[in-house]
Design a protein around this motif. Structure first.
Motif, PDB file in Angstrom:
ATOM      1  N   GLY A 133     -31.424   4.203 -19.866  1.00  0.00           N
ATOM      2  CA  GLY A 133     -31.077   3.770 -18.513  1.00  0.00           C
ATOM      3  C   GLY A 133     -30.773   4.946 -17.602  1.00  0.00           C
ATOM      4  N   ARG A 134     -30.046   5.930 -18.146  1.00  0.00           N
ATOM      5  CA  ARG A 134     -29.702   7.109 -17.366  1.00  0.00           C
ATOM      6  C   ARG A 134     -30.948   7.924 -17.006  1.00  0.00           C
ATOM      7  N   LEU A 135     -31.832   8.127 -17.992  1.00  0.00           N
ATOM      8  CA  LEU A 135     -33.056   8.909 -17.752  1.00  0.00           C
ATOM      9  C   LEU A 135     -33.954   8.227 -16.723  1.00  0.00           C
ATOM     10  N   ILE A 136     -34.100   6.910 -16.849  1.00  0.00           N
ATOM     11  CA  ILE A 136     -34.955   6.170 -15.929  1.00  0.00           C
ATOM     12  C   ILE A 136     -34.370   6.227 -14.515  1.00  0.00           C
ATOM     13  N   GLY A 137     -33.040   6.162 -14.422  1.00  0.00           N
ATOM     14  CA  GLY A 137     -32.386   6.261 -13.117  1.00  0.00           C
ATOM     15  C   GLY A 137     -32.607   7.601 -12.437  1.00  0.00           C
ATOM     16  N   LEU A 138     -32.902   8.623 -13.243  1.00  0.00           N
ATOM     17  CA  LEU A 138     -33.094   9.965 -12.693  1.00  0.00           C
ATOM     18  C   LEU A 138     -34.573  10.340 -12.546  1.00  0.00           C
ATOM     19  N   LEU A 139     -35.486   9.376 -12.753  1.00  0.00           N
ATOM     20  CA  LEU A 139     -36.930   9.677 -12.697  1.00  0.00           C
ATOM     21  C   LEU A 139     -37.327  10.440 -11.431  1.00  0.00           C
ATOM     22  N   SER A 140     -36.803   9.991 -10.277  1.00  0.00           N
ATOM     23  CA  SER A 140     -37.157  10.660  -9.018  1.00  0.00           C
ATOM     24  C   SER A 140     -36.819  12.145  -9.058  1.00  0.00           C
ATOM     25  N   LEU A 141     -35.660  12.463  -9.639  1.00  0.00           N
ATOM     26  CA  LEU A 141     -35.244  13.870  -9.757  1.00  0.00           C
ATOM     27  C   LEU A 141     -36.275  14.672 -10.551  1.00  0.00           C
ATOM     28  N   PHE A 142     -36.754  14.088 -11.665  1.00  0.00           N
ATOM     29  CA  PHE A 142     -37.695  14.815 -12.523  1.00  0.00           C
ATOM     30  C   PHE A 142     -39.041  15.048 -11.843  1.00  0.00           C
ATOM     31  N   PHE A 143     -39.370  14.234 -10.832  1.00  0.00           N
ATOM     32  CA  PHE A 143     -40.657  14.393 -10.150  1.00  0.00           C
ATOM     33  C   PHE A 143     -40.611  15.444  -9.043  1.00  0.00           C
ATOM     34  N   ILE A 144     -39.394  15.905  -8.680  1.00  0.00           N
ATOM     35  CA  ILE A 144     -39.281  16.820  -7.535  1.00  0.00           C
ATOM     36  C   ILE A 144     -40.139  18.087  -7.682  1.00  0.00           C
ATOM     37  N   PRO A 145     -40.009  18.845  -8.803  1.00  0.00           N
ATOM     38  CA  PRO A 145     -40.794  20.079  -8.869  1.00  0.00           C
ATOM     39  C   PRO A 145     -42.303  19.840  -8.762  1.00  0.00           C
ATOM     40  N   ALA A 146     -42.812  18.787  -9.375  1.00  0.00           N
ATOM     41  CA  ALA A 146     -44.250  18.488  -9.291  1.00  0.00           C
ATOM     42  C   ALA A 146     -44.610  17.987  -7.888  1.00  0.00           C
ATOM     43  N   GLY A 147     -43.752  17.150  -7.322  1.00  0.00           N
ATOM     44  CA  GLY A 147     -44.022  16.576  -6.001  1.00  0.00           C
ATOM     45  C   GLY A 147     -44.080  17.617  -4.906  1.00  0.00           C
ATOM     46  N   LEU A 148     -43.306  18.685  -5.062  1.00  0.00           N
ATOM     47  CA  LEU A 148     -43.296  19.778  -4.096  1.00  0.00           C
ATOM     48  C   LEU A 148     -44.675  20.404  -3.912  1.00  0.00           C
ATOM     49  N   GLY A 149     -45.526  20.246  -4.924  1.00  0.00           N
ATOM     50  CA  GLY A 149     -46.879  20.796  -4.885  1.00  0.00           C
ATOM     51  C   GLY A 149     -47.648  20.403  -3.633  1.00  0.00           C
ATOM     52  N   ILE A 150     -47.298  19.248  -3.056  1.00  0.00           N
ATOM     53  CA  ILE A 150     -47.941  18.787  -1.819  1.00  0.00           C
ATOM     54  C   ILE A 150     -47.853  19.843  -0.730  1.00  0.00           C
ATOM     55  N   PHE A 151     -46.736  20.579  -0.710  1.00  0.00           N
ATOM     56  CA  PHE A 151     -46.521  21.555   0.351  1.00  0.00           C
ATOM     57  C   PHE A 151     -47.122  22.917   0.022  1.00  0.00           C
ATOM     58  N   PHE A 152     -47.667  23.044  -1.185  1.00  0.00           N
ATOM     59  CA  PHE A 152     -48.264  24.307  -1.587  1.00  0.00           C
ATOM     60  C   PHE A 152     -49.656  24.051  -2.160  1.00  0.00           C
ATOM     61  N   LEU A 153     -50.515  23.458  -1.332  1.00  0.00           N
ATOM     62  CA  LEU A 153     -51.838  23.031  -1.805  1.00  0.00           C
ATOM     63  C   LEU A 153     -52.803  24.189  -1.975  1.00  0.00           C
ATOM     64  N   PRO A 154     -53.760  24.050  -2.928  1.00  0.00           N
ATOM     65  CA  PRO A 154     -54.787  25.086  -3.048  1.00  0.00           C
ATOM     66  C   PRO A 154     -55.703  25.090  -1.819  1.00  0.00           C
ATOM     67  N   GLU A 155     -56.340  26.240  -1.574  1.00  0.00           N
ATOM     68  CA  GLU A 155     -57.238  26.425  -0.424  1.00  0.00           C
ATOM     69  C   GLU A 155     -58.258  25.302  -0.290  1.00  0.00           C
ATOM     70  N   ALA A 156     -58.877  24.956  -1.440  1.00  0.00           N
ATOM     71  CA  ALA A 156     -59.953  23.965  -1.435  1.00  0.00           C
ATOM     72  C   ALA A 156     -59.502  22.651  -0.805  1.00  0.00           C
ATOM     73  N   MET A 157     -58.244  22.330  -1.007  1.00  0.00           N
ATOM     74  CA  MET A 157     -57.732  21.062  -0.501  1.00  0.00           C
ATOM     75  C   MET A 157     -57.480  21.143   0.995  1.00  0.00           C
ATOM     76  N   GLN A 158     -57.082  22.320   1.470  1.00  0.00           N
ATOM     77  CA  GLN A 158     -56.725  22.452   2.884  1.00  0.00           C
ATOM     78  C   GLN A 158     -57.915  22.188   3.805  1.00  0.00           C
ATOM     79  N   GLN A 159     -59.126  22.570   3.359  1.00  0.00           N
ATOM     80  CA  GLN A 159     -60.300  22.378   4.204  1.00  0.00           C
ATOM     81  C   GLN A 159     -60.657  20.898   4.371  1.00  0.00           C
ATOM     82  N   GLN A 160     -60.371  20.104   3.371  1.00  0.00           N
ATOM     83  CA  GLN A 160     -60.840  18.718   3.383  1.00  0.00           C
ATOM     84  C   GLN A 160     -59.711  17.740   3.667  1.00  0.00           C
TER      85      GLN A 160
END
Lengths: 241, 120
Positions: B60-87
């Motif tokens: 229950g505790r781990l599931i409640g913190l799921l959003s926290l665990f996604f933060i480092p991966a989710g941040l990737g949106i703001f640091f996209l590879p070049e290929a993605m920026q063009q499209q």
């Protein structure tokens, strides 16, 4: 020598700082979310990511460096995924009652999710590699990356698209579903799991444990079904096109 | 103290099932990640025996913190590879429009298929 001795504790301290940054940003974001009475645009994942990204940019900190310092959270995603078995087991009787419609919707959703993404992107003039990289977008990150490798898509693109898809689903999903008359939290949970994987499932658990259990089920089934069918389907499509 | 021990025990069991899942993933011919297989294995185990309280608490505790665990991966949106920026217009259309469209389609399909069953 003195430089090395000097640098290592500093490096460690910096890592601890970056880890603390994630925790502080998350709990501040959670507080704001609760104060704002769960206003969905303030979803803790969104606001904490915005806050951390702004700080990393302004202090010119490398994203890879940040990721390294926060690898504990990637690691915890593993046991957290396994933990989804517990609500799934607890709600199993209520899930089984809906087994047939759930499975049919799963088959439909596993095709509708990539198809709607690819169709829209094609209308906006995406190149073939981009289209290919969009196909596993509704699947949980580790499965999506496995599929991306299998079908020759661009893994970095797939990873970014997957998380962003989850965020869009988590923010807008429940409201959109209520708007079109899908109010039942079991149905909302299952729909979130099909379309927005783990991020949508975290949101579903905010609604209720029952909603979360249905989302967990959809998350697992969509991942497995897509991993089994998408590479073959694409191969077959490539042959007839 | 007993709470800390409970979490430690709970986490150990979850990691054990993850490792079993990783092992199974090595043998299976498809690319299904270890944690998902671990979830399936734990689910079948729980069908046979009831989970102890400390496992339920940890989960229950781990599931409640799921959003926290996604933060480092989710941040990737703001640091996209070049290929993605063009499209980005096409990618944005797919992510926002495509996701909303498929949520609406699957939600309505599920509602239509469950009509009469869910109204209790």
């Amino acid at each position: 020598m003195t430089e090395v001795l000097h640098r290592e504790p500093m490096d460690l301290l910096f890592s601890v700082g970056l880890l603390a940054l994630t925790l502080c940003a998350y709990f501040a974001a959670l507080r704001a979310f609760q104060k704002a009475r769960h206003f969905s645009l303030l979803h803790p994942l969104v606001s904490s990511c915005l806050l951390i990204a702004a700080l990393l940019y302004s202090f010119d900190i490398d994203y890879a460096r940040y990721q390294r310092a926060n690898s504990i959270f990637y690691w915890l995603l593993g046991p957290a995924t396994v933990a989804l078995a517990i609500p799934l087991d607890r709600e199993f009787a209520r899930i089984r009652a809906l087994a047939q419609p759930l499975l049919l919707t799963l088959l439909f959703g596993a095709i509708a999710a990539p198809l709607s993404a690819v169709t829209l992107a094609a209308l906006f003039g995406a190149d073939p590699l981009t289209l290919l990289s969009l196909t596993p977008k509704s699947v949980t990150t580790p499965i999506a990356l496995g599929i991306a490798k299998e079908i020759g898509a661009l893994a970095e693109l797939t990873a970014g698209v997957v998380i962003f898809t989850g965020v869009v689903g988590a923010i807008a999903g429940p409201r959109l579903l209520s708007l079109i008359g899908v109010d039942d939290e079991r149905l909302q949970g299952f729909t979130l799991g099909i379309n927005a994987h783990g991020v949508g499932t975290a949101r579903a658990f905010d609604i209720s444990p029952l909603c979360g259990a249905f989302s967990s089920l959809a998350l697992g089934l969509t991942g497995v079904l897509t991993a089994l069918t998408l590479p073959t389907l694409l191969l077959w499509l490539a042959k007839i096109l | 103290m007993s709470t800390a021990l409970d979490y430690l025990k709970g986490l150990s069991v979850l990691v054990l099932f993850q490792l079993l899942g990783e092992g199974l993933a090595q043998v299976l011919p498809i690319a299904v990640p270890g944690p998902v297989l671990g979830m399936i294995l734990l689910f079948f185990t729980l069908r046979q025996l009831d989970p102890p309280g400390w496992l339920v608490k940890t989960a229950g505790r781990l599931i409640g913190l799921l959003s926290l665990f996604f933060i480092p991966a989710g941040l990737g949106i703001f640091f996209l590879p070049e290929a993605m920026q063009q499209q980005w217009p096409a990618i944005l259309a797919a992510i926002v429009g495509g996701t909303l469209l498929s949520i609406a389609l699957t939600g309505l399909t599920l509602k239509a298929l469950t009509r009469g069953i869910t109204e209790q």
